[in-house]
Each structure stands twice: as C-alpha cells, then as structure tokens.
Design a protein around this motif. Structure first.
Motif, PDB file in Angstrom:
ATOM      1  N   VAL A 102     -12.484   7.346  -0.068  1.00 48.79           N
ATOM      2  CA  VAL A 102     -11.511   7.601  -1.132  1.00 48.79           C
ATOM      3  C   VAL A 102     -10.576   6.403  -1.296  1.00 48.79           C
ATOM      4  O   VAL A 102     -10.303   5.949  -2.410  1.00 48.79           O
ATOM      5  CB  VAL A 102     -10.708   8.876  -0.815  1.00 48.79           C
ATOM      6  N   ILE A 103     -10.098   5.883  -0.163  1.00 47.01           N
ATOM      7  CA  ILE A 103      -9.170   4.750  -0.208  1.00 47.01           C
ATOM      8  C   ILE A 103      -9.841   3.538  -0.839  1.00 47.01           C
ATOM      9  O   ILE A 103      -9.289   2.863  -1.704  1.00 47.01           O
ATOM     10  CB  ILE A 103      -8.699   4.387   1.220  1.00 47.01           C
TER      11      ILE A 103
ATOM     12  N   PRO B 168      -5.154  -3.623  -3.364  1.00 50.03           N
ATOM     13  CA  PRO B 168      -4.447  -2.589  -2.598  1.00 50.03           C
ATOM     14  C   PRO B 168      -4.629  -1.179  -3.151  1.00 50.03           C
ATOM     15  O   PRO B 168      -4.321  -0.222  -2.474  1.00 50.03           O
ATOM     16  CB  PRO B 168      -2.982  -3.011  -2.688  1.00 50.03           C
ATOM     17  N   ARG B 169      -5.110  -1.042  -4.363  1.00 48.16           N
ATOM     18  CA  ARG B 169      -5.285   0.301  -4.896  1.00 48.16           C
ATOM     19  C   ARG B 169      -6.749   0.719  -4.973  1.00 48.16           C
ATOM     20  O   ARG B 169      -7.084   1.690  -5.651  1.00 48.16           O
ATOM     21  CB  ARG B 169      -4.634   0.416  -6.275  1.00 48.16           C
ATOM     22  N   GLY B 170      -7.608  -0.026  -4.326  1.00 45.56           N
ATOM     23  CA  GLY B 170      -9.008   0.366  -4.293  1.00 45.56           C
ATOM     24  C   GLY B 170      -9.823  -0.304  -5.377  1.00 45.56           C
ATOM     25  O   GLY B 170      -9.324  -1.079  -6.180  1.00 45.56           O
TER      26      GLY B 170
ATOM     27  N   MET C  32       0.852  -1.186   0.000  1.00 42.09           N
ATOM     28  CA  MET C  32       0.000   0.000   0.000  1.00 42.09           C
ATOM     29  C   MET C  32       0.883   1.229   0.000  1.00 42.09           C
ATOM     30  O   MET C  32       1.962   1.237   0.567  1.00 42.09           O
ATOM     31  CB  MET C  32      -0.865  -0.001   1.253  1.00 42.09           C
TER      32      MET C  32
ATOM     33  N   GLY D 121     -10.571   4.052  -4.688  1.00 45.63           N
ATOM     34  CA  GLY D 121      -9.449   4.229  -5.612  1.00 45.63           C
ATOM     35  C   GLY D 121      -9.295   5.708  -5.914  1.00 45.63           C
ATOM     36  O   GLY D 121     -10.273   6.439  -5.973  1.00 45.63           O
ATOM     37  N   MET D 122      -8.035   6.117  -6.121  1.00 48.86           N
ATOM     38  CA  MET D 122      -7.789   7.553  -6.238  1.00 48.86           C
ATOM     39  C   MET D 122      -8.358   8.132  -7.522  1.00 48.86           C
ATOM     40  O   MET D 122      -8.161   7.598  -8.608  1.00 48.86           O
ATOM     41  CB  MET D 122      -6.290   7.808  -6.273  1.00 48.86           C
TER      42      MET D 122
ATOM     43  N   TYR E  22      -1.980   5.894   1.746  1.00 50.40           N
ATOM     44  CA  TYR E  22      -3.012   5.000   2.264  1.00 50.40           C
ATOM     45  C   TYR E  22      -2.716   4.631   3.709  1.00 50.40           C
ATOM     46  O   TYR E  22      -3.602   4.591   4.563  1.00 50.40           O
ATOM     47  CB  TYR E  22      -3.073   3.720   1.420  1.00 50.40           C
TER      48      TYR E  22
END
Lengths: 369, 302
Positions: free
Chosen positions: B238-239, B288-290, A138, B242-243, A142
């Motif tokens: 947001v997390i 892990p990136r949403g 991560m 995903g950004m 985050y």
C-alpha cells in the motif's frame, strides 16, 4: 490548551515523591515483587520515549522494540561473554558450528564499551531511520507502518541468524556485570536503585526538554506542521531529535530489563511487543510522560497476574483494552486524573469554557477532516 | 534444468505471491485512500476467509471452490461491514487511532479462532483439478512446472482486478467512490451518501481479503496467525503503491512479489524481508507518496 508537560512546578511534586518511595522499595518489598517493579519501571523508560514521540510529536512509532532490542542485546552480549571460561565460545555458537567469535562480538568483551553501546547503538539506528523518514515529509501513517515493518525485519533477522544471535531463544544464562554477581541480593538492590534513578533522570530530562524551544516546536509541529513551516522552521530536525531520544530511552530500557529478567530474546522486539508498548502509553495517557510510566507499570502488573492464570482471558482483555482506550478514553488515565483535579479546583458556579477544548486528544488528528 | 526454466519458475512464483499480496492489499489501499483508516484487522479478515473455506470444505467437500470462495467473500465482507459500522465510523479523522483499535479487533479475532478451531491450523485439501501442474519435459523449458493451484490464484487476482476496474470506471457506485476519494466534502454536497460509500468500500475490501484467505487455504494450512504473516507485506504494498489507487496497488504488489522472489533465491527468506524494507524506504526517498499519487489541492494531509 497548555500541554500537561509545561504545567506548573507543583506538578513535579507527585512524580518526585513516587520516585523516592519506589527507590526505597527494597526495604519493604519481597524480592520477587522487587524484581517485577524493576522490570516494569525499565519498560516505563521506553514508554516515556513513546510518549515524547507520539504524545508530544504526533508520530506513532510501532518499532520501539527494535531499539529496546539493540540496547538489550548490546548488554546481553557482554554478559554472555563474561559468563564464559577463558577462550570458550557461547553455547549456541558451538551448537551451530561457529568456530570463531564474530568480529562484531569482539568489542563487547569490554564492559564499558558494552554499556556505552546500549546508548550509542540505538541512538545511531534511530538517527538513521529518523533522518530517512522525516527528511522527505512522509506522513505519520507511513512512518508508523515502516517502523512496524522494521520491527518485523529485525525480529526475523535475529531468529534466522541463530549461530551469532542465539536465535529464537535469545541470550540468557548471565553471571556477572563489572565483577558483581547478578544473583546476589546486594547487586539486586543496587540494580533496583539504578533503574529508578535512570527512570527519574529520563523523566526529568524529557520534561525539561518540553520547556525548551525545541520541545515547544515538537508540539507545534504535531498540532500544525504547515503552520510551523510557514513560520520559517524546518520541522524535520525537531522530529529527528525526539525520535533519537526515544530510541535512547528504549535502548536503556532494554539494557536494564535484560539485567532484571536475565534474558533478551526476539519475542521482546517484534511487531507484537512493539505495538503493545504503545498501548501501555495509551492507557496511561499519551501526552503525559508520568502517565506513560504509570500506565506501563499498571498494564504489566495486570498482564503478569492475569496471563499466568487465564492466558485466554488475557488476550481477549488486551484486545478489548486496545479498542476501549482509543474509543472511550483517548487521553488515558492521566487525562482522567486531570479532569478530576480540574473539577475539584473549579468553583461551583462558573462553568469554564476551557473544559471543551481540553477534551481533544491530539489537536491535529481531531481537526483535520 | 536450464537457467531459462529456472528464471521463469522464479518469475511464476513471484507472480503468484504478488497475486495474494494484491488481493490482500486492495482492501487496505481502498479504505486507506478513501477514509484514512488503517485496518490492522485486515489480516484477520484473510484468516476468516481461510476458515470459511475450511468450513465449506467440511460441509460440501466436492464443491469447495465453487462454494468456499463465495462464502469466504461474503463472510469477510459482513464482518468488515460490521467493523466499519460499529467501530471505525467513530474514529474518522484519527488514522493512528484506527490503527490501534483495529489491532485490538485483530487480537480478539485471532483468539476467537484459536478457541473455535485447532490452534495448530486446519487443512483444506484442494480438489483434483487444482492439484496437478503443467510441466515441460523437453525443449528449452525442460524442468519448468507451473502448479495449477498457483495459476488459479493468479487468474483469480486478475479477475478481481478487472472487476474492480470495471466497477470503478463503469458503474454509478464506482463514480461515487471516485468522487468521495477526490473530495469528500464536495461529493457530499452534491448528494453522494458518503457514509454508504464508505461502508460499501470497506465491505468490498474486506470481502476481497476473504477471497485471498480462501485461496490461501488451498495452498497452506489455515492458522490463527495466517493474517499476521501477510499484513506487514500488504502494508508495504500500500505504501509503495500510493494511497487509494488501484493501479498503484497492482503495480506495487507485482514489484514486491517479484522482488521478494528474486531476493529469496539469492539470499535467505529473512534477509529478503530486510532487503524489501530497505527497497521501500529507499524508494520513498524519491517518491514520498508512493508510485501513483492521487492529486489533491488540500494543504493538510494525514
């Protein structure tokens, strides 16, 4: 740039001298000031942990209050139990109709177990959290936000479980530890010396760690995680290692702070205190361990003297400090001291080309677009 | 009350929480995705919107929605623009530092609100047409009541989301925003004024936060710390989403809103917070990136 942590043995001199001078403070300071110094140095131990994770490791932890709280509550539960007459329950349990000591309170009747728990419990909590967040790569952003959410959840949980945690008021009214009365002058002196000793040990440990291969890898991961990966290392174990160390430092700080101030409450573990802890380190200089300690003491001395007289002004000042430190002096007091020393040592004529690269706060953040 | 009505009631509550969360998280997500800026003062932009709605209510009591919401949008957007122009622009490429600096801004704004208004909170009475509810007295849904005010907030969120989708898909500004989001350097080389896009997106996100504040003022008193109570949840949205993706943010807001409504029915509010955090952390173990990932060929990501 050589991180300050690996600098020559001469740089041990000033910290060592200061630790010794402060250790003898009971001989020349009034009890009130002694208490303050004890409290602030305990917080400084936590700050050194943040410096390790953030300054050396490049990961901003916004939930150190959680580990501080775990250590603090572990000891406070024991202090609460020994202060009671035999067979009686703590006052807040009686008020909330809890009739039997909860199972997870039972081990804390033993002083040794409680002292061990101040280290073991934060360490395990930090290990689990670090494993979860670092395992899957991560991003540091985050992680910052997740640790912050953790601080919020922990504080809310403590407040809501009033019957078993003391709720909003936390735990207070302590009496003795290992049979020694906490209000006693001799105990106070001992407590002070132990606090300074733990801080000095933590400092020495963290610096020694920086000189090991693991410590160098931590900094390498901060500056170029992918490059480290290409060289064949997995960054996760090193990040987990510093995170756990920082957790243990925070737990120790929590226990010592509880002894000095005589209280632990959710007000010291939530989102706001957790992010304030980061600013102590930023003021002192995020990459410098000793800077973190000094920054903590300075900010807290300022807070103590200003916030009691002008509470409004303190909050404005705090906001301004957050902005100014980041915009104007990302390397903090330690950075300012270093460039001042460098200027003193440098011969007049030659302008060193190295002065340019020392201005970067953290390599990774400054170079990535 | 039948269990169906109860379940629908919970669903409705969850949706209205999700709407507020989405309005709060949209700006965060956009500025995060586009500029890698973590705006901790975003909660205070919500607060500003709330106070502006209160001021509008004091000035023109009969047109508080028609006047209050636009005022909340514009006021917060202006503050956001100033924040971007004078502070955040200096900190590009240092996301963790923007976090600390904007936290400082949030402290300043909170304290300012404490000094300007009643620190215990100010109240906006919602107009008559918003104070009732649609209730079902008979049939399978007996006992279910849908408050007008919550319907209004859900509607507002839908309108804002549709507006954003249109802006992104159909306008030139939206095209520029998407271009900068995909590849800042290339967009800049092709003549997109990236600084202006940044400013626009930041002001827009701030304005939407202001709208959320204005809408919140209609259900609960506005306090100096109202933003604080939403900001952490908004960041979780947001997390999880995903950004920098509209779709991800919207889905994540609905997920989190519904989940917290469900968790709060079965456990307590405080325990629901813990469960929510556990859910997000567990979810990130798999993605892990949403939820929605903006594809990129860049090796280093902040």
């Amino acid at each position: 740039m050589v991180p300050p942590i690996f600098m020559s043995s001469r740089s041990w001199l000033v910290p060592a001298l200061l630790f010794v001078v402060v250790a003898f403070a009971p001989m020349y300071l009034a009890p009130y000031h002694l208490l303050l110094i004890g409290r602030f140095v305990s917080l400084g131990i936590l700050a050194m942990g943040i410096s390790l994770v953030w300054g050396q490791g490049g990961v901003l932890p916004l939930g150190q209050g959680v580990f501080f709280g775990l250590g603090g509550y572990a000891l406070a539960m024991h202090l609460k139990l020994v202060a009671l007459p035999d067979g009686e329950l703590p006052d807040f349990m009686q008020w909330n109709g809890v009739e039997q000591l909860p199972l997870w309170w039972k081990p804390f009747t033993s002083a040794w177990l409680a002292v061990a728990a101040t280290i073991v419990v934060p360490a395990i909590a930090a290990l689990v959290l670090a494993w979860l967040v670092f395992r899957r790569r991560m991003t540091s952003v985050y992680i910052a936000l997740i640790t912050q959410a953790l601080a919020l959840a922990f504080a809310t949980l403590l407040i809501s479980r009033q019957g078993t945690t003391g709720g909003f008021n936390g735990l207070t009214n302590f009496d003795t530890l290992f049979g020694a009365s906490l209000g006693d002058d001799r105990t106070r002196v001992w407590l002070h010396v132990v606090t300074i000793g733990v801080a000095a040990l933590a400092y020495a440990f963290a610096r020694a760690l920086g000189a090991t291969q693991a410590g160098r890898l931590v900094t390498a991961v901060r500056d170029g995680e992918n490059r480290v990966r290409f060289l064949g290392y997995s960054p996760a174990p090193y990040k987990i290692l510093v995170f756990v160390i920082a957790g243990v430092f925070a737990g120790l700080a929590g226990a010592l702070h509880t002894l000095h101030s005589g209280v632990i409450s959710p007000a010291m573990v939530g989102v706001v205190p957790s992010i304030e802890m980061v600013i102590w380190v930023a003021v002192g200089g995020r990459t410098s361990l000793f800077g973190a300690l000094i920054g903590t003491v300075l900010v807290n001395v300022a807070k103590d003297s200003i916030s009691s007289e002008w509470p409004n002004a303190w909050l404005y000042l705090m906001g301004a400090v957050f902005i100014l430190v980041v915009v104007a002096t990302p390397r903090g007091l330690a950075g300012a001291a270093q460039s001042w020393l460098a200027r003193l040592n440098r011969p007049r004529r030659t302008t060193s080309p190295r002065s340019a690269d020392t201005a970067e706060p953290t390599g990774k953040e400054a170079t990535t677009p | 009350m039948s269990s169906l009505a109860l379940a629908l009631g919970q669903l409705f509550d969850g949706l209205s929480v999700a709407s507020i969360l989405m309005l709060a998280a949209l700006g965060l997500s956009l500025s995060f995705g586009l500029m890698r800026v973590i705006n901790m003062a975003h909660g205070e932009l919500i607060m500003t919107g709330g106070y502006l709605a209160y001021v509008a209510h004091k000035l023109i009591p009969q047109a508080q929605v028609a006047f209050g919401l636009p005022l909340a949008f514009l006021g917060s957007a202006l503050i956001g623009a100033a924040l971007e122009r004078f502070l955040i622009r200096r900190l590009y490429g240092r996301p963790l530092d923007t976090l600390l600096a904007t936290w400082g801004v949030s402290l300043l704004l909170q304290q300012l609100a404490r000094n300007l208004f009643d620190p215990t909170g100010v109240e906006v009475t919602s107009p008559d047409w918003l104070s009732g509810s649609i209730s079902f007295d008979s049939g399978p849904l007996a006992g279910l009541a849908l408050a007008h005010i919550r319907l209004f907030i859900i509607g507002l969120a839908v309108v804002v989301l549709c507006g954003m989708i249109l802006l992104f898909a159909k306008t030139r500004a939206g095209l520029h925003i998407r271009a900068v989001n995909q590849h800042r350097g290339m967009a800049s080389a092709l003549g997109v004024n990236t600084r202006r896009v940044d400013l626009l997106v930041f002001a827009l996100g701030s304005g939407i936060a202001g709208l959320a504040g204005g809408a919140l003022a209609l259900i609960a008193p506005v306090t100096p710390t109202v933003g604080q109570s939403y900001i952490v949840d908004a960041f979780l949205v947001v997390i999880l989403g995903g950004m920098g993706t509209l779709r991800g943010t919207a889905i994540a807001a609905i997920l989190i809103g519904l989940l917290s409504a469900i968790a709060e029915t079965f456990t307590s509010i405080s325990f629901a917070k813990v469960l929510l955090l556990l859910f997000v952390v567990a979810f990130l173990q798999f993605r892990p990136r949403g939820l929605v990932v903006t594809r990129s060929r860049a090796l280093e990501e902040t």
